[in-house]
Write an enzyme that holds these catalytic residues in place. Structure first.
Site, PDB file in Angstrom:
ATOM      1  N   PRO A 149       8.942 -40.423  13.000  1.00  0.00           N
ATOM      2  CA  PRO A 149      10.194 -40.841  13.489  1.00  0.00           C
ATOM      3  C   PRO A 149      10.977 -41.464  12.309  1.00  0.00           C
ATOM      4  O   PRO A 149      12.151 -41.802  12.456  1.00  0.00           O
ATOM      5  CB  PRO A 149      10.036 -41.675  14.854  1.00  0.00           C
ATOM      6  CG  PRO A 149       8.545 -41.353  14.978  1.00  0.00           C
ATOM      7  CD  PRO A 149       7.728 -40.901  14.055  1.00  0.00           C
TER       8      PRO A 149
ATOM      9  N   GLU B 277       0.850 -44.954  17.906  1.00  0.00           N
ATOM     10  CA  GLU B 277       1.713 -45.558  17.238  1.00  0.00           C
ATOM     11  C   GLU B 277       2.284 -45.152  16.011  1.00  0.00           C
ATOM     12  O   GLU B 277       3.316 -45.410  15.517  1.00  0.00           O
ATOM     13  CB  GLU B 277       1.398 -47.083  17.828  1.00  0.00           C
ATOM     14  CG  GLU B 277       1.666 -47.233  19.134  1.00  0.00           C
ATOM     15  CD  GLU B 277       2.902 -47.179  19.932  1.00  0.00           C
ATOM     16  OE1 GLU B 277       3.884 -47.624  19.482  1.00  0.00           O
ATOM     17  OE2 GLU B 277       2.731 -46.330  20.743  1.00  0.00           O
TER      18      GLU B 277
ATOM     19  N   ARG C 289      11.261 -19.224   6.122  1.00  0.00           N
ATOM     20  CA  ARG C 289      12.288 -18.091   6.534  1.00  0.00           C
ATOM     21  C   ARG C 289      13.332 -18.025   5.350  1.00  0.00           C
ATOM     22  O   ARG C 289      14.138 -17.154   4.756  1.00  0.00           O
ATOM     23  CB  ARG C 289      12.986 -18.181   7.578  1.00  0.00           C
ATOM     24  CG  ARG C 289      14.130 -19.461   7.786  1.00  0.00           C
ATOM     25  CD  ARG C 289      14.325 -19.643   9.257  1.00  0.00           C
ATOM     26  NE  ARG C 289      15.237 -18.441   9.484  1.00  0.00           N
ATOM     27  CZ  ARG C 289      16.425 -18.343   8.943  1.00  0.00           C
ATOM     28  NH1 ARG C 289      17.066 -19.175   8.043  1.00  0.00           N
ATOM     29  NH2 ARG C 289      17.312 -17.373   9.348  1.00  0.00           N
TER      30      ARG C 289
ATOM     31  N   ASP D 256      23.873 -17.505   7.808  1.00  0.00           N
ATOM     32  CA  ASP D 256      23.137 -18.589   8.846  1.00  0.00           C
ATOM     33  C   ASP D 256      24.242 -19.780   9.100  1.00  0.00           C
ATOM     34  O   ASP D 256      24.911 -19.885   8.107  1.00  0.00           O
ATOM     35  CB  ASP D 256      22.121 -19.301   8.130  1.00  0.00           C
ATOM     36  CG  ASP D 256      20.820 -18.460   8.129  1.00  0.00           C
ATOM     37  OD1 ASP D 256      20.817 -17.448   8.738  1.00  0.00           O
ATOM     38  OD2 ASP D 256      19.770 -19.241   7.659  1.00  0.00           O
TER      39      ASP D 256
HETATM   40  C1  9D3 Z   1       7.019 -44.628  21.471  1.00  0.00           C
HETATM   41  C2  9D3 Z   1       6.310 -45.168  20.358  1.00  0.00           C
HETATM   42  N1  9D3 Z   1       7.299 -45.767  19.364  1.00  0.00           N
HETATM   43  C3  9D3 Z   1       7.265 -47.296  18.975  1.00  0.00           C
HETATM   44  C4  9D3 Z   1       8.168 -47.996  19.860  1.00  0.00           C
HETATM   45  C5  9D3 Z   1       7.154 -45.163  17.722  1.00  0.00           C
HETATM   46  C6  9D3 Z   1       6.616 -43.815  17.852  1.00  0.00           C
HETATM   47  C7  9D3 Z   1       5.394 -43.290  17.302  1.00  0.00           C
HETATM   48  C8  9D3 Z   1       4.882 -42.125  17.020  1.00  0.00           C
HETATM   49  C9  9D3 Z   1       7.606 -42.714  18.435  1.00  0.00           C
HETATM   50  C10 9D3 Z   1       7.109 -41.342  18.340  1.00  0.00           C
HETATM   51  C11 9D3 Z   1       5.742 -41.089  17.633  1.00  0.00           C
HETATM   52  C12 9D3 Z   1       5.535 -39.712  17.636  1.00  0.00           C
HETATM   53  N2  9D3 Z   1       6.545 -38.894  16.935  1.00  0.00           N
HETATM   54  C13 9D3 Z   1       6.241 -38.257  15.862  1.00  0.00           C
HETATM   55  O1  9D3 Z   1       5.053 -38.320  15.258  1.00  0.00           O
HETATM   56  C14 9D3 Z   1       7.360 -37.416  15.177  1.00  0.00           C
HETATM   57  C15 9D3 Z   1       8.651 -37.431  15.523  1.00  0.00           C
HETATM   58  C16 9D3 Z   1       9.508 -37.882  16.409  1.00  0.00           C
HETATM   59  O2  9D3 Z   1       9.109 -38.288  17.485  1.00  0.00           O
HETATM   60  N3  9D3 Z   1      10.986 -37.681  16.720  1.00  0.00           N
HETATM   61  C17 9D3 Z   1      11.328 -36.757  15.828  1.00  0.00           C
HETATM   62  N4  9D3 Z   1      10.772 -36.440  14.491  1.00  0.00           N
HETATM   63  C18 9D3 Z   1       9.574 -36.734  14.746  1.00  0.00           C
HETATM   64  S1  9D3 Z   1       8.416 -36.326  13.250  1.00  0.00           S
HETATM   65  C19 9D3 Z   1       7.088 -37.002  13.822  1.00  0.00           C
END
Ligand code: 9D3
Length: 237
Positions: free
Chosen positions: A94, A122, A160, A175
């Site tokens: 994220p 996490e 793609r 696209d």
């Molecule tokens: C709810 C936990 N959060 C901490 C307050 C952090 C968090 C850690 C791990 C939030 C989501 C995740 C798991 N998500 C991913 O590994 C992830 C992701 C995403 O959640 N949104 C957009 N792109 C991606 S790429 C990997």
């Protein structure tokens, strides 16, 4: 191109790469995709891939060692500087750079070997980022449970774009996003469906007029749904 996916849920990927353009690209030898279970690289008797965070707090953190061992097996080194040319080690997280068409295009153009690390819990021990990762990518500002869906999205968007991957039924030039606009509306037979008719201009065979109409509709739709694409303020290019 070679794509390796590192995950603690290899079954998640099932048949997801066995359809449509990705299946055809694999069949044509344009790409090979392999999914690896991070757990197979765990060294302790319980094959642990996660542990409690130093400093305390909720949740678990993915351990560095199994991921280092997986990268070592795939690349022969755990030093980013010694990766073969054209190698990308991507952490889906994220915190990453938001995925845009340009990001997928750069990877399709420049990368020969892509390794995607799917985070869970996490997060991942930061030493993975420090030593191994060349690119950290997010697929958007919403919370998912892990990086697996993001690895599928990123793989699809890249494959793609590989030269020769698209069949005759579609073209990357038309696209959405490649011209900075959303796509125009489409219709097929019947010309009247339950009292809803196809715009007359599409039926009259005047191709100059049709192109003009399609561009107007694309612009209209973009203004309404994605004005950010027109102001150049969303980092798309
Ligand atoms: C709810 C936990 N959060 C901490 C307050 C952090 C968090 C850690 C791990 C939030 C989501 C995740 C798991 N998500 C991913 O590994 C992830 C992701 C995403 O959640 N949104 C957009 N792109 C991606 S790429 C990997």
């Amino acid at each position: 191109m070679k794509i390796d996916v590192l995950t603690i849920f290899p079954e998640f990927f099932g048949q997801v790469f066995d359809f449509g353009i990705i299946r055809r690209a694999k069949g044509a030898g344009l790409v090979s995709i392999n999914v690896h279970d991070i757990r197979e690289f765990a060294t302790d008797k319980h094959k642990m891939t996660d542990d409690r965070p130093f400093g305390g707090g909720d949740g678990m953190v993915m351990k560095a060692e199994p991921i280092f061992l997986a990268i070592e097996q795939l690349l022969g080194t755990t030093e980013r500087e010694k990766y073969p040319p054209g190698t990308k080690v991507i952490l889906l997280s994220p915190q990453g750079r938001p995925l845009k068409q340009l990001v997928a295009q750069e990877l399709a153009d420049d990368a020969e070997h892509i390794i995607m690390i799917c985070g869970r819990y996490e997060g991942v021990d930061e030493r993975v980022n420090d030593a191994l990762v060349t690119d950290e990518i997010s697929i958007g500002d919403y919370v998912m449970s892990g990086g697996e869906p993001a690895a599928i999205v990123l793989t699809d968007a890249i494959v793609r774009l590989l030269p020769e991957a698209l069949g005759s039924e579609t073209s990357a030039e038309n696209d959405s996003f490649s011209n900075g606009l959303l796509d125009c509306p489409h219709y097929t037979r019947p010309a009247d469906f339950r009292g809803m008719s196809v715009p007359e201009v599409l039926l009259n065979g005047n191709h100059a007029e049709i192109e003009k109409w399609r561009h107007e509709k694309a612009l209209e739709k973009t203004k309404r749904l994605r004005p950010d694409l027109l102001t150049g303020e969303n980092g798309d290019t």
